[in-house]
Write a protein that holds these residues in place. Structure first.
Motif, PDB file in Angstrom:
ATOM      1  N   ASP A 284       0.833  -1.217   0.000  1.00  0.00           N
ATOM      2  CA  ASP A 284       0.000   0.000   0.000  1.00  0.00           C
ATOM      3  C   ASP A 284       0.860   1.255   0.000  1.00  0.00           C
ATOM      4  O   ASP A 284       0.417   2.322  -0.414  1.00  0.00           O
ATOM      5  CB  ASP A 284      -0.881   0.036   1.255  1.00  0.00           C
ATOM      6  CG  ASP A 284      -2.011  -0.984   1.196  1.00  0.00           C
ATOM      7  OD1 ASP A 284      -2.369  -1.407   0.083  1.00  0.00           O
ATOM      8  OD2 ASP A 284      -2.525  -1.346   2.272  1.00  0.00           O
ATOM      9  N   LEU A 285       2.062   1.138   0.537  1.00  0.00           N
ATOM     10  CA  LEU A 285       2.916   2.327   0.718  1.00  0.00           C
ATOM     11  C   LEU A 285       4.079   2.360  -0.267  1.00  0.00           C
ATOM     12  O   LEU A 285       4.969   3.206  -0.156  1.00  0.00           O
ATOM     13  CB  LEU A 285       3.475   2.340   2.152  1.00  0.00           C
ATOM     14  CG  LEU A 285       2.464   2.690   3.246  1.00  0.00           C
ATOM     15  CD1 LEU A 285       3.027   2.366   4.619  1.00  0.00           C
ATOM     16  CD2 LEU A 285       2.102   4.174   3.168  1.00  0.00           C
TER      17      LEU A 285
ATOM     18  N   PHE B 187       9.933  -4.038  -0.959  1.00  0.00           N
ATOM     19  CA  PHE B 187       8.926  -4.154   0.103  1.00  0.00           C
ATOM     20  C   PHE B 187       7.811  -5.152  -0.214  1.00  0.00           C
ATOM     21  O   PHE B 187       7.439  -5.335  -1.370  1.00  0.00           O
ATOM     22  CB  PHE B 187       8.351  -2.773   0.422  1.00  0.00           C
ATOM     23  CG  PHE B 187       9.378  -1.824   0.983  1.00  0.00           C
ATOM     24  CD1 PHE B 187      10.175  -2.199   2.047  1.00  0.00           C
ATOM     25  CD2 PHE B 187       9.560  -0.565   0.431  1.00  0.00           C
ATOM     26  CE1 PHE B 187      11.129  -1.344   2.570  1.00  0.00           C
ATOM     27  CE2 PHE B 187      10.514   0.309   0.944  1.00  0.00           C
ATOM     28  CZ  PHE B 187      11.299  -0.076   2.013  1.00  0.00           C
ATOM     29  N   ALA B 188       7.272  -5.756   0.855  1.00  0.00           N
ATOM     30  CA  ALA B 188       6.282  -6.823   0.695  1.00  0.00           C
ATOM     31  C   ALA B 188       5.346  -6.878   1.903  1.00  0.00           C
ATOM     32  O   ALA B 188       5.467  -6.060   2.827  1.00  0.00           O
ATOM     33  CB  ALA B 188       7.004  -8.153   0.504  1.00  0.00           C
TER      34      ALA B 188
ATOM     35  N   GLN C 130       8.143   7.971   5.020  1.00  0.00           N
ATOM     36  CA  GLN C 130       6.997   8.270   4.172  1.00  0.00           C
ATOM     37  C   GLN C 130       7.356   9.579   3.451  1.00  0.00           C
ATOM     38  O   GLN C 130       8.003  10.438   4.041  1.00  0.00           O
ATOM     39  CB  GLN C 130       5.832   8.445   5.135  1.00  0.00           C
ATOM     40  CG  GLN C 130       4.536   8.836   4.599  1.00  0.00           C
ATOM     41  CD  GLN C 130       3.502   8.891   5.744  1.00  0.00           C
ATOM     42  OE1 GLN C 130       3.423   8.011   6.589  1.00  0.00           O
ATOM     43  NE2 GLN C 130       2.736   9.954   5.761  1.00  0.00           N
ATOM     44  N   ARG C 131       6.944   9.726   2.175  1.00  0.00           N
ATOM     45  CA  ARG C 131       7.413  10.879   1.393  1.00  0.00           C
ATOM     46  C   ARG C 131       7.009  12.215   2.011  1.00  0.00           C
ATOM     47  O   ARG C 131       7.778  13.170   2.019  1.00  0.00           O
ATOM     48  CB  ARG C 131       6.877  10.786  -0.039  1.00  0.00           C
ATOM     49  CG  ARG C 131       7.649  11.627  -1.041  1.00  0.00           C
ATOM     50  CD  ARG C 131       6.977  11.632  -2.401  1.00  0.00           C
ATOM     51  NE  ARG C 131       5.597  12.097  -2.297  1.00  0.00           N
ATOM     52  CZ  ARG C 131       4.533  11.425  -2.736  1.00  0.00           C
ATOM     53  NH1 ARG C 131       4.670  10.272  -3.325  1.00  0.00           N
ATOM     54  NH2 ARG C 131       3.316  11.917  -2.588  1.00  0.00           N
TER      55      ARG C 131
ATOM     56  N   MET D 123      -0.703   8.997  -2.642  1.00  0.00           N
ATOM     57  CA  MET D 123      -0.277   8.265  -1.451  1.00  0.00           C
ATOM     58  C   MET D 123       1.156   8.675  -1.081  1.00  0.00           C
ATOM     59  O   MET D 123       2.024   8.721  -1.968  1.00  0.00           O
ATOM     60  CB  MET D 123      -0.318   6.763  -1.750  1.00  0.00           C
ATOM     61  CG  MET D 123       0.100   5.875  -0.612  1.00  0.00           C
ATOM     62  SD  MET D 123      -1.062   5.922   0.740  1.00  0.00           S
ATOM     63  CE  MET D 123      -2.089   4.521   0.342  1.00  0.00           C
ATOM     64  N   PRO D 124       1.416   9.004   0.178  1.00  0.00           N
ATOM     65  CA  PRO D 124       2.798   9.361   0.556  1.00  0.00           C
ATOM     66  C   PRO D 124       3.655   8.097   0.664  1.00  0.00           C
ATOM     67  O   PRO D 124       3.842   7.546   1.740  1.00  0.00           O
ATOM     68  CB  PRO D 124       2.630  10.052   1.908  1.00  0.00           C
ATOM     69  CG  PRO D 124       1.370   9.488   2.457  1.00  0.00           C
ATOM     70  CD  PRO D 124       0.493   9.101   1.313  1.00  0.00           C
ATOM     71  N   HIS D 125       4.132   7.643  -0.488  1.00  0.00           N
ATOM     72  CA  HIS D 125       4.884   6.392  -0.541  1.00  0.00           C
ATOM     73  C   HIS D 125       6.161   6.436   0.289  1.00  0.00           C
ATOM     74  O   HIS D 125       6.664   7.521   0.609  1.00  0.00           O
ATOM     75  CB  HIS D 125       5.245   6.080  -1.995  1.00  0.00           C
ATOM     76  CG  HIS D 125       4.057   5.734  -2.840  1.00  0.00           C
ATOM     77  ND1 HIS D 125       3.720   6.431  -3.977  1.00  0.00           N
ATOM     78  CD2 HIS D 125       3.111   4.776  -2.680  1.00  0.00           C
ATOM     79  CE1 HIS D 125       2.618   5.898  -4.503  1.00  0.00           C
ATOM     80  NE2 HIS D 125       2.233   4.907  -3.741  1.00  0.00           N
ATOM     81  N   LEU D 126       6.688   5.246   0.565  1.00  0.00           N
ATOM     82  CA  LEU D 126       7.961   5.159   1.282  1.00  0.00           C
ATOM     83  C   LEU D 126       9.094   5.561   0.342  1.00  0.00           C
ATOM     84  O   LEU D 126       9.118   5.135  -0.818  1.00  0.00           O
ATOM     85  CB  LEU D 126       8.197   3.730   1.766  1.00  0.00           C
ATOM     86  CG  LEU D 126       7.224   3.214   2.825  1.00  0.00           C
ATOM     87  CD1 LEU D 126       7.463   1.729   3.084  1.00  0.00           C
ATOM     88  CD2 LEU D 126       7.370   4.005   4.118  1.00  0.00           C
ATOM     89  N   VAL D 127      10.008   6.357   0.848  1.00  0.00           N
ATOM     90  CA  VAL D 127      11.208   6.680   0.083  1.00  0.00           C
ATOM     91  C   VAL D 127      12.419   6.293   0.925  1.00  0.00           C
ATOM     92  O   VAL D 127      12.370   6.327   2.158  1.00  0.00           O
ATOM     93  CB  VAL D 127      11.270   8.184  -0.322  1.00  0.00           C
ATOM     94  CG1 VAL D 127      10.275   8.475  -1.434  1.00  0.00           C
ATOM     95  CG2 VAL D 127      11.000   9.094   0.859  1.00  0.00           C
ATOM     96  N   MET D 128      13.483   5.899   0.248  1.00  0.00           N
ATOM     97  CA  MET D 128      14.631   5.367   0.979  1.00  0.00           C
ATOM     98  C   MET D 128      15.930   5.748   0.284  1.00  0.00           C
ATOM     99  O   MET D 128      16.019   5.707  -0.940  1.00  0.00           O
ATOM    100  CB  MET D 128      14.510   3.843   1.027  1.00  0.00           C
ATOM    101  CG  MET D 128      15.696   3.151   1.666  1.00  0.00           C
ATOM    102  SD  MET D 128      15.414   1.386   1.821  1.00  0.00           S
ATOM    103  CE  MET D 128      15.532   0.858   0.141  1.00  0.00           C
TER     104      MET D 128
END
Ligand code: COA
Length: 333
Positions: A154-155, A167-168, A201-202, A216-221
């Motif tokens: 979802d993220l 991610f999973a 989260q972005r 959606m504020p996706h994950l950033v890394m």
């Protein structure tokens, strides 16, 4: 002055049972690379991931948690009504409030157990095990259910080549309770807020809503510094957890690090000079990085593949966004 009575609990704590839930959708690298400029070969070489599991709409955080928890209860021989506290480690329950833990406790049929969520990202499960062990030994709970659960799909921005393949989703659970002998060693945990921005989260939800086209504020890394930190600093934390538990590397049966990247796992094992007799969890190849769920899922696979058995001594080490980390030596149920 009125004296307040204090209480104490069991002398020792241990994990009584572990359960897991793997979502039904298997996503091979070939599917992930449809949206990013990458290849199966690159992903396997850089991360060790061959495939991952992504949840269907029905496989919610609640559903996966309850399934994993039921299995952990069954395997431990503990009834849901004996659970005094439910701790859920997650970053992908999408409600700010209430915590999903209360609903899980209710659906499992606990007798109004205390229930709360913790946010320690990929380090969440080991934080939960430590809290549970302390509760059992202090007398604030008889049995504690610790759940690590994520729906990171979802993220995840499926078009981001830095994260889409990593991610999973999944859930794992452990029942922690009293023991005649020590079953959970001292925790070595900490944080490094100077590196707060490395995995996040972005943006803030308020900025999301204010945007003309909300996304959606996706994950950033920032993969590279995370990789270096995890490979070098975390091996020292693992060694400290061994020292605090009075266990030598050659006494270990299993090494179960957070399933972040196979190369990080290998680098840590090399730094700690783990002998070849130590079985190393490699669930990431089939499951991807499931954050708080990754350690119980990895233990579950080790049982299934005959690499771990009841009574084995295992080093757990979890690390992730925050940055936050926790490690402890445990006796496997
Ligand atoms: C994400 C990760 C696999 C990237 O590997 P890396 O070796 O650091 O990759 P880099 O970002 O340095 O990029 C190396 C090259 O691969 C390319 N690349 C990046 N992502 C790619 C992808 N998905 N597919 C193909 N090539 C890619 C880059 O463009 C770069 O190319 P260049 O050398 O021509 O400039 C790695 O950094 C990692 O695993 N980090 C830790 C992640 C993690 O564990 N997170 C969870 C912690 S809880």
């Amino acid at each position: 002055m009125t004296a307040i009575k204090s209480e104490s609990g069991a002398q020792h704590a241990r994990i009584h049972g572990i359960g897991a839930y793997r979502p039904s959708r298997v996503i091979p690298n070939s599917e992930v690379i449809e949206a990013i400029d990458s290849s199966d070969e690159w992903i396997q070489q850089r991360s060790g991931i061959k495939q991952r599991r992504w949840a269907t709409p029905e496989e919610t955080v609640l559903f996966m948690s309850v399934e994993a928890a039921k299995q952990a209860l069954e395997r431990s021989g503990v009834d849901a009504r004996q659970i005094d506290c439910v701790i859920v480690a997650t970053v992908s329950h999408m409600f700010q409030t209430p915590a999903i833990a209360t609903k899980i406790a209710y659906d499992l049929g606990t007798d109004q157990a205390a229930a709360f969520d913790i946010s320690a990202a990929c380090a969440g499960f080991c934080h939960g095990v430590s809290l549970a062990s302390d509760m059992v030994r202090s007398g604030s709970a008889g049995y504690v259910l610790v759940i690590g659960v994520e729906r990171l799909s979802d993220l995840t921005d499926v078009g981001d080549r830095g994260t889409a393949f990593i991610f999973a989703d999944g859930a794992g659970a452990a029942v922690v309770g009293p023991s005649d002998t020590p079953g959970i060693g001292p925790v070595v945990w900490g944080s490094d807020g100077e590196q707060y921005d490395l995995i996040s989260q972005r943006e803030d939800w308020r900025d999301v809503i204010a945007a003309e086209h909300p996304e959606m504020p996706h994950l950033v890394m920032q993969g590279n510094p995370v990789f270096r930190w995890a490979s070098y600093v975390m091996a020292k934390i693992g060694q400290q957890a061994l020292d605090r538990a009075g266990v030598r590397a050659e006494d270990l049966d299993c090494f179960v690090p957070h399933q972040a990247n196979m190369r990080i796992t290998d680098a840590m094992a090399r730094s700690m000079k783990l002998p070849e007799t130590v079985k190393i969890a490699r669930d990431i190849a089939e499951q991807g990085n499931t954050s708080a769920a990754s350690i119980p899922l990895a233990i579950d696979r080790m049982y299934a593949e005959g690499e771990a058995k009841s009574g084995d001594v295992a080093l757990l080490i979890a690390f992730g966004a925050g940055l936050a980390y926790a490690a402890q030596v445990v006796v496997l149920p």
